[in-house]
Structures are given as C-alpha cells and as structure tokens.
Write a protein that holds these residues in place. Structure first.
Motif, short mmCIF file in Angstrom:
data_model
loop_
_atom_site.label_atom_id
_atom_site.label_comp_id
_atom_site.label_asym_id
_atom_site.label_seq_id
_atom_site.Cartn_x
_atom_site.Cartn_y
_atom_site.Cartn_z
N ASP A 433 0.82 -1.21 0.00
CA ASP A 433 0.00 0.00 0.00
C ASP A 433 0.85 1.25 0.00
O ASP A 433 0.40 2.34 -0.41
CB ASP A 433 -0.92 0.01 1.22
N LEU A 434 2.13 1.14 0.47
CA LEU A 434 3.02 2.31 0.54
C LEU A 434 3.83 2.48 -0.74
O LEU A 434 4.70 3.37 -0.82
CB LEU A 434 3.97 2.17 1.73
N GLY A 435 3.65 1.62 -1.76
CA GLY A 435 4.34 1.77 -3.03
C GLY A 435 5.44 0.76 -3.27
O GLY A 435 6.14 0.83 -4.29
N PHE A 436 5.66 -0.18 -2.34
CA PHE A 436 6.68 -1.20 -2.52
C PHE A 436 6.13 -2.34 -3.37
O PHE A 436 4.91 -2.40 -3.62
CB PHE A 436 7.14 -1.74 -1.16
N ALA A 437 6.99 -3.26 -3.76
CA ALA A 437 6.61 -4.42 -4.56
C ALA A 437 7.33 -5.64 -4.01
O ALA A 437 8.43 -5.54 -3.47
CB ALA A 437 6.96 -4.22 -6.03
N ARG A 438 6.72 -6.83 -4.18
CA ARG A 438 7.29 -8.09 -3.73
C ARG A 438 7.87 -8.80 -4.94
O ARG A 438 7.25 -8.85 -5.99
CB ARG A 438 6.22 -8.95 -3.07
N VAL A 439 9.11 -9.37 -4.77
CA VAL A 439 9.85 -9.98 -5.88
C VAL A 439 9.82 -11.49 -5.71
O VAL A 439 10.16 -12.01 -4.64
CB VAL A 439 11.30 -9.47 -5.93
N VAL A 453 20.72 -13.74 -7.75
CA VAL A 453 19.98 -13.26 -8.92
C VAL A 453 20.98 -12.84 -9.97
O VAL A 453 21.86 -12.00 -9.71
CB VAL A 453 19.06 -12.09 -8.54
N SER A 454 20.95 -13.43 -11.13
CA SER A 454 21.87 -13.12 -12.22
C SER A 454 21.17 -12.25 -13.25
O SER A 454 19.92 -12.25 -13.34
CB SER A 454 22.37 -14.41 -12.87
N SER A 455 22.00 -11.57 -14.04
CA SER A 455 21.44 -10.74 -15.09
C SER A 455 20.77 -11.63 -16.13
O SER A 455 21.35 -12.63 -16.56
CB SER A 455 22.56 -9.90 -15.73
N GLY A 456 19.58 -11.26 -16.47
CA GLY A 456 18.79 -12.05 -17.45
C GLY A 456 17.81 -12.99 -16.81
O GLY A 456 17.05 -13.65 -17.53
N ASP A 457 17.83 -13.13 -15.47
CA ASP A 457 16.82 -13.99 -14.81
C ASP A 457 15.44 -13.33 -14.90
O ASP A 457 15.30 -12.12 -14.75
CB ASP A 457 17.19 -14.24 -13.34
N ALA A 458 14.43 -14.18 -15.09
CA ALA A 458 13.04 -13.68 -15.12
C ALA A 458 12.53 -13.49 -13.69
O ALA A 458 12.69 -14.39 -12.85
CB ALA A 458 12.15 -14.64 -15.88
N LEU A 459 11.95 -12.36 -13.44
CA LEU A 459 11.41 -12.03 -12.12
C LEU A 459 9.95 -11.59 -12.27
O LEU A 459 9.55 -11.08 -13.32
CB LEU A 459 12.23 -10.92 -11.46
N VAL A 460 9.23 -11.76 -11.15
CA VAL A 460 7.81 -11.35 -11.11
C VAL A 460 7.65 -10.36 -9.98
O VAL A 460 7.97 -10.67 -8.82
CB VAL A 460 6.86 -12.54 -10.91
N LEU A 461 7.13 -9.15 -10.30
CA LEU A 461 6.89 -8.10 -9.29
C LEU A 461 5.39 -8.07 -8.98
O LEU A 461 4.55 -8.03 -9.89
CB LEU A 461 7.34 -6.75 -9.82
N THR A 462 5.09 -8.12 -7.68
CA THR A 462 3.68 -8.07 -7.23
C THR A 462 3.45 -6.73 -6.56
O THR A 462 4.13 -6.38 -5.59
CB THR A 462 3.37 -9.20 -6.24
N PHE A 463 2.45 -5.97 -7.06
CA PHE A 463 2.13 -4.64 -6.53
C PHE A 463 0.80 -4.69 -5.76
O PHE A 463 0.20 -5.76 -5.60
CB PHE A 463 2.05 -3.62 -7.68
N LYS A 464 0.33 -3.53 -5.33
CA LYS A 464 -0.93 -3.41 -4.58
C LYS A 464 -2.09 -3.95 -5.43
O LYS A 464 -2.15 -3.73 -6.63
CB LYS A 464 -1.18 -1.94 -4.23
N GLY A 465 -2.98 -4.64 -4.75
CA GLY A 465 -4.13 -5.24 -5.46
C GLY A 465 -3.75 -6.49 -6.20
O GLY A 465 -4.47 -6.87 -7.13
N ASP A 466 -2.67 -7.17 -5.84
CA ASP A 466 -2.20 -8.41 -6.48
C ASP A 466 -1.93 -8.23 -7.96
O ASP A 466 -2.08 -9.16 -8.76
CB ASP A 466 -3.22 -9.54 -6.26
#
Length: 503
Positions: A433-439, A453-466
């Motif tokens: 809710d404060l603007g952060f994201a979960r990796v 974590v290496s360069s080129g790895d796929a990541l998923v960022l989760t923001f407010k409201g899923d």
C-alpha cells in the motif's frame, strides 16, 4: 312405371349397374305404395342417438321393418313401444344398402281400446315401481285455502260447476289457467300450467291446484294418461286434486295426484270447507265453552261453600282479637309508668358517675396517654429523617457510578484502537500500500536479497491489489516474451513478515 322396371328383354339389350337397378325398384315402390296403412304389433324398437326410431311391425305370418324420422317422432299420436298393437300410415320404400324394403312411418295410432288399456297398464306398473303411487309421498290438503288454482277448459260446464261450488262453500280467490283438455296438445298445456303456477311471478301461488275435465271415452281422456303429465303432477310442490271424468273414469294422474275427486264438483268440495258449517261449528264451540265455564264456576262456588263450613265464623275471630286488644290496653298504662321509673333510675346511676373528681381523674389519664403517644411520634419522625438522609445520597452514588462506567469505556476504546493499529502494522500487504513491490521467481520462490539473482533472470513483481509484472534482471524493462504466470500468494505468518527485496 314400365320404363323403370328392368325386364329380361331390356337386360338382353343393355347392361345396368346395381345402383341403377336399386333406384328403379325404389321409384317403383314409392310410386305404387306412396300411402299405405298397416296394422300389426310393434317389436324390436330401437331409438338411435340421431333421434330416428327403427322398429318392426309384425302379425302372425309376416313382418316388415319400419323407420320414423326424427322430425315425426314427437308428432305421433302414440309413442312406439314393444308389444303395442298399432295402425301406422306411411309409404313403402327400399334401403339400397341391404336390398330390403321398409315403411317410412308418418302417423301412428293405437289399434283399439284394448291396446290403449294395455299401454296404460304398462305405464302404471312402471310408475308404481318408481314409487310415484306411494301414499307416503302424497301431500295433505290445506284446511282453509286462500287461493285455488284450476287447470281446465275455460268453456263448458266444468269450470262453472267448480266456481259455483266454491262460491257457495268457501268464497276465496280462484285462478283459472285455461287449457285444452283433449287431443295431442292437451298434456303439454296442462304441464305448462302446472309449472306456471310454481314459477310464474305474475301469477299468485295457489294453496291447492285442481286439474279438471268432464267425462268421455278412453280416447277422449287419453291426454291425462301421459307419462310426462303424470311425472309433472308427482313433482308438484303444491297439493294437486285430480278431477278428470266421472266417478267410473280413471286416468294415470289419479294415481300420482295427492287426492282424487270423483267429479269436478267433488274436487271443489274437497278443496274447501263449508263456511256455514264452520260458523255453526265455532258457534257450537262457543256455547260449549260458555257452558263449561258456567259449570266450572258453579263447581268452584260449591267447593268454596264446603270449605267455608270448616272455617270459624268471622265474628268469633273478631271478638277474640277485640278481647286481646282490651287486655293490652288495660295493661298499657301500668307498663308505661314502670318503663318511666326504670329509665329514671338508670339516669340517676349514670349521672353519679360523672362527678367533677371523676372527670378530673379521667382527664389526667388521657393526658398521660397523649404524652406517651407524642414520644413515640417523635421517635418515628427522627427515624424517618435519618432514612430520608440516607436516600438523599443515592443521586451522588449514581453519578459516581456513571463516571466510573464512562472511564472504563474510554479505556477499553483506547485499548481497542491500539490493537487495531497493531493489526494494521502486522498486515503483510501494508508495504504494498506504501508503493513497494514483492519480488518472486516464476516458480513462486520469494527473493529476499540480490544474492543469487543473475542478469537475465526472469522475475515477477507483485504490486498493490495483487497486480503482477514480469521483468528481466539487469535490463529494467519487461521481456518481449509473454508475461509469466501469476505466482501463488505467500501464506501470512503470525509474526511480522519478511518482505524480501523491495524496489
């Protein structure tokens, strides 16, 4: 005629169809026998659903089929019944479908008085089996009718005899319903008159109905042997007197009516009492009543005289009472004087009790008792004042109790607010809710630090409201491939959650 018949010579000359032959025979029979009268006994009567009647007329040697079309059935003088000997009128024709000849009946009458009586006997047995002759269902005649209904011919001696007899015996209202009393239309008119007396609002309802006709032969009176008329008379709710013919004449309605009169004049006598006889009867009753009252009074008078002999003479009773009165008057003066002396003695005794010394002692006793009561009253008043003072503290105690409840309520509200703040701070989604994201990795593994974590790895960022976003490590933008699947949300923990690496 000769041209229509197919002879052997014409057959040799030309061939004819079966229908042409049947038509020629039909025309020949109807032309030759267009009006015939037959006498015989009816058998095999069949009433079809279409309304036509099929029957057979026979004698001891031959038989012929017959048919009565629907339109002629109701106009027949006699209705076809099995075993009835009749004379029929009609024409001979053929029925091509079965190569049979038959008679089309247009008129039918009973052959002789004997056949009429036999038909009447069958009707009697039929109605008797239904209980229409049962004496228990017959209604009693009213003793003094106000209105009499008469169903008969308006002309002739019958109506004059009835009116004259009623006028002589019992003057009342007579309503005459004119009908014909002979022929095929007589029975329907009489039935209509019976129903009219029951249902017509314009006609006053009579107390009794007389159905009358003069004498005649069996054929003349045959209309009153109608089964429909007999049933109408039996169904009448008004008493019906049958007065058809002379004393020796008997019709079917005589058995179903409530009373049978030998003559129309006798019907008038049955329906009405004799006014003169009624007056004489009432006068005789009055004479008997007066005689009975006179005898009753004489009997009572004699009984009183006998009882009076056992009683004492009135003068003896008066003398005895007078003597008692004189004795009481003689003793009255002395009694009054004695009563006066007694009251004087009682007064003197009571006046001695009210001397000044006695009165003073009585006053002192009363004063002492009054002082004791005053002391008790003072004690009661003091206790009452103390109790009132105690009750006066109740408002103050109530006020203190309300203040204590208010303080406790505020304390509980403050504690509840602190617990709510703690619950909010422990919510794992609050950093989002404060603007952060979960990796997370595409397989749902949570990344807590850049280590591993290496360069080129796929990541998923989760923001407010899923809301999720797929990125590639080291490039800072979304990969050209399709977005990674949404990772499963991590299960909440009881303690503060580990947020991992936050951008």
């Amino acid at each position: 005629m000769a041209n229509d018949l197919l002879t052997a010579e014409s057959t040799n000359a030309a061939a004819y169809s079966v229908s042409e032959l049947a038509g020629a025979l039909k025309r020949t029979l109807e032309t030759t026998y267009d009006h015939v009268r037959l006498r015989g006994e009816i058998s095999k009567v069949t009433r079809h659903a279409s309304g036509h009647v099929y029957l057979t007329i026979k004698d001891d040697k031959a038989a012929i089929d017959g048919v009565i079309w629907k339109g002629n059935v109701s106009r027949l003088q006699a209705q076809p019944e099995h075993g009835l000997e009749v004379i029929v009128t009609g024409k001979i024709t053929t029925f091509p479908a079965s190569s049979k000849y038959q008679i089309v009946i247009e008129a039918m009458e009973v052959a002789g008085v004997g056949a009429l009586l036999a038909q009447l006997d069958r009707l009697k047995k039929k109605l008797h089996a239904e209980g229409l002759f049962d004496p228990a269902r017959k209604k009693p005649l009213p003793y003094a009718p106000r209105t009499i209904g008469v169903i008969t011919s308006p002309t002739g001696a019958v109506i004059r005899d009835i009116l004259h007899r009623i006028r002589d015996r019992w003057p009342c209202r007579v309503i005459v319903w004119p009908v014909i009393v002979q022929g095929d239309a007589a029975a329907p008119q009489v039935i209509n008159a019976l129903r009219g007396f029951h249902t017509d609002p314009a006609v006053p309802r009579p107390d009794v109905i007389i159905v009358a006709r003069g004498g005649g032969s069996v054929e003349d009176l045959w209309a009153f042997n109608s089964e429909d008329l007999a049933r109408a008379v039996a169904a009448s709710t008004i008493p019906v007197i049958s007065a058809v013919g002379h004393e020796t004449d008997t019709t079917l309605i005589d058995y179903v009516s409530d009373r049978r009169a030998p003559t129309p004049t006798g019907a008038a006598e049955m329906a009405t009492p004799v006014l003169g006889e009624l007056r004489a009867f009432t006068a005789d009753l009055e004479r008997r009543r007066q005689g009975t009252m006179a005898r009753l009074l004489e009997t009572r008078r004699e009984r009183i005289a006998l009882l009076a002999r056992a009683l004492p003479k009135p003068l003896d009773l008066i003398n005895t009472a007078q003597q008692r009165l004189d004795y009481a008057a003689h003793r009255l003066g002395g009694g009054l004087l004695q009563n006066l002396n007694l009251h004087r003695t009682a007064y003197a005794r009571l006046s001695g009790r009210f001397s000044p010394s006695l009165l003073e002692r009585e006053v002192q006793l009363k004063q002492t008792h009054l002082g004791q009561l005053g002391q008790r009253l003072d004690l009661a008043v003091s206790r009452r004042v103390t109790l009132a003072a105690t009750h006066a503290r109740l408002p103050e105690l109530a006020k203190r109790l309300s203040e204590a409840f208010a303080r406790d309520l505020r304390q509980r509200q403050e504690r509840l607010q602190r617990l709510e703040q703690l619950r909010t701070s422990l919510n794992p989604d609050r950093p989002l809710d404060l603007g952060f994201a979960r990796v997370n990795r595409p397989d749902g593994a949570l990344i807590k630090s850049p280590v591993g974590v290496s360069s080129g790895d796929a990541l998923v960022l989760t923001f407010k409201g899923d809301q999720t976003l797929g990125v590639i490590a080291g490039e800072g933008g979304p990969p050209p491939a399709k977005p990674a699947p949404k990772p499963a949300a991590p299960k909440p923990r009881s303690s503060a959650p580990d947020q991992g690496s936050l951008f």
